[in-house]
Design an enzyme around this catalytic site. Sequence first.
Site, PDB file in Angstrom:
ATOM      1  N   CYS A 113       0.810  -1.217   0.000  1.00  0.00           N
ATOM      2  CA  CYS A 113       0.000   0.000   0.000  1.00  0.00           C
ATOM      3  C   CYS A 113       0.843   1.267   0.000  1.00  0.00           C
ATOM      4  O   CYS A 113       0.489   2.279   0.612  1.00  0.00           O
ATOM      5  CB  CYS A 113      -0.936   0.017   1.220  1.00  0.00           C
ATOM      6  SG  CYS A 113      -1.714  -1.570   1.525  1.00  0.00           S
ATOM      7  N   GLY A 114       2.010   1.227  -0.612  1.00  0.00           N
ATOM      8  CA  GLY A 114       2.840   2.410  -0.715  1.00  0.00           C
ATOM      9  C   GLY A 114       3.658   2.704   0.524  1.00  0.00           C
ATOM     10  O   GLY A 114       4.358   3.705   0.600  1.00  0.00           O
TER      11      GLY A 114
END
Length: 280
Positions: A113-114
């Site tokens: 998720c980054g």
Amino acid sequence: MNGVSRFLGAETWKRPVLRYRAGEYWEEDDVIATEFAVTLYVNGEEFATLVCTPTYVEDLVYGFLASEGVIRTVDDVKSVQVSLWTGTARVETKSGVVLPPAMYNKRYIGSCCGKGRQSFYFQSDALTARPVADPVRLSADDVLRAMDLLDASSGLFEETGGVHVAALVRAGQLVLARADIGRHNALDKIYGHCLKSGESLSGTAVAFSGRISSEVLLKVAKIGVGVVIARGAPTALALDLAEELNITAIGFVRGQAFNVYSHPWRMKDVKREQGVAGGT
């Protein structure tokens, strides 16, 4: 009667068992949860075999394919044909493209998720799990009510002791509940129903009969629900994911007690002086 036909569409099966208690044996019929294999074909290619309870199989197929990133919406599907007699589900997608099944069995190291932390994930998880934006808030009574609603929907578990149950709840009301021998399947059946029906997920929570594993947490994220309420305990990896994916994980719901493990800002009846951080 063959091994397939006797289980067609049945959640349970009766068979004689030898019981023992307090020094005595006796024979009587017991109710057993059905275990049924459905082989999934996508655009003519064998994709996966799902071992499941043979109810709401079409919902299961939609939810599984969406959670694996093969489809994103119900509009990606051209047709679905489920045959319990042959133990197959055949799906045609509008794009006609299928990702190689091998990629779903391979884990790789990457950032979820980054975020900067590295963990092991299935490649399909990275494609489909995103932080949940729903600002849903709930009270302690809402949490306890959610588990009451789950218990009231657990007839198959009470009958067999051999299934998991998941329920989608909103504002103290049951939206739907699904049971399955596989904990992931129960969640996929909810996901598939919501995809097909267009059910809004705003303000909802998932109540779950088991523990909160990393796989369960990822399923909840893929469905798009911001709260998971479970009878059992979470794992450490599940809580790391819950923090990253903006999911409030609540576990050990027993009687009038429970633990909030992540994102406690969603608990609307917690006072600031009790040390709860603000929202996202």
